[in-house]
Scaffold this motif. Structure first.
Motif, short mmCIF file in Angstrom:
data_model
loop_
_atom_site.label_atom_id
_atom_site.label_comp_id
_atom_site.label_asym_id
_atom_site.label_seq_id
_atom_site.Cartn_x
_atom_site.Cartn_y
_atom_site.Cartn_z
N ALA A 1 0.54 -1.23 0.06
CA ALA A 1 -0.09 0.04 -0.05
C ALA A 1 1.00 1.24 0.08
O ALA A 1 0.45 2.26 -0.66
CB ALA A 1 -0.90 -0.11 0.97
N LEU B 1 2.03 1.79 -3.39
CA LEU B 1 1.04 2.18 -4.51
C LEU B 1 0.68 3.71 -3.95
O LEU B 1 0.61 4.65 -4.96
CB LEU B 1 -0.26 1.41 -3.86
N VAL C 1 1.05 6.80 -6.72
CA VAL C 1 -0.15 7.83 -6.99
C VAL C 1 0.63 9.35 -6.69
O VAL C 1 0.29 10.06 -7.44
CB VAL C 1 -1.18 7.37 -6.11
N THR D 1 1.41 0.40 -11.95
CA THR D 1 0.30 0.82 -10.99
C THR D 1 -0.70 -0.14 -11.00
O THR D 1 -1.39 -0.69 -9.95
CB THR D 1 -0.17 2.11 -11.21
N GLY D 2 -1.16 -0.61 -12.18
CA GLY D 2 -2.50 -1.51 -12.43
C GLY D 2 -2.12 -2.99 -11.65
O GLY D 2 -3.06 -3.63 -11.24
N VAL E 1 0.05 -3.45 -9.49
CA VAL E 1 0.32 -3.45 -7.72
C VAL E 1 -1.19 -3.26 -7.32
O VAL E 1 -1.30 -4.12 -6.34
CB VAL E 1 0.94 -1.99 -7.63
N VAL E 2 -2.16 -2.83 -7.85
CA VAL E 2 -3.47 -2.47 -7.25
C VAL E 2 -4.11 -4.08 -7.56
O VAL E 2 -4.83 -4.43 -6.65
CB VAL E 2 -4.13 -1.51 -7.99
N THR E 3 -3.78 -4.61 -8.71
CA THR E 3 -4.69 -5.93 -8.87
C THR E 3 -4.06 -7.05 -8.05
O THR E 3 -4.87 -7.78 -7.32
CB THR E 3 -4.43 -6.39 -10.50
N THR E 4 -2.62 -6.92 -7.83
CA THR E 4 -2.10 -7.92 -6.61
C THR E 4 -2.52 -7.66 -5.36
O THR E 4 -2.71 -8.57 -4.69
CB THR E 4 -0.64 -7.78 -6.90
N MET E 5 -2.69 -6.60 -4.99
CA MET E 5 -2.97 -6.11 -3.57
C MET E 5 -4.61 -6.53 -3.31
O MET E 5 -4.68 -7.28 -2.21
CB MET E 5 -3.21 -4.59 -3.15
N VAL E 6 -5.47 -6.35 -4.18
CA VAL E 6 -6.64 -6.83 -4.31
C VAL E 6 -6.87 -8.27 -4.07
O VAL E 6 -7.63 -8.81 -3.19
CB VAL E 6 -7.81 -6.26 -5.26
#
Length: 87
Positions: A31, A34, A38, A56-57, A59-64
């Motif tokens: 986080a 990320l 940002v 960025t995409g 990292v977000v996908t992996t975090m979710v």
């Protein structure tokens, strides 16, 4: 209790410490990465290209995905507090 700054068990009045799972720390670092990406985008420190948005995409996908996995596999049944042992 506010004087001691240590949470107390309501039943036995014993001191409690938070019991954080290791994966919560790892996802906290993700986080932070990320948030850094940002911040870089908003400050215009980088010229956003396809690679930046792909990173960025990813990292977000992996975090979710990891948050959903860890929630249902570990965190839902993880004991949130443990007995406090003073150092």
């Amino acid at each position: 209790m506010p004087q001691r700054a240590v949470p107390v068990c309501p039943a036995c009045k014993g001191a409690l410490a938070t019991n954080i799972h290791w994966s919560e720390g790892v996802l906290g670092c993700a986080a932070a990465l990320l948030a850094f990406l940002v911040q870089q985008l908003l400050s215009r420190a980088v010229q956003p290209g396809a690679g930046f948005f792909a990173l960025t995409g990813a990292v977000v996908t992996t975090m979710v995905a990891l948050m959903v996995f860890f929630h249902f596999h570990y965190w839902r049944h993880w004991q949130r507090y443990k007995p406090y042992v003073s150092p």
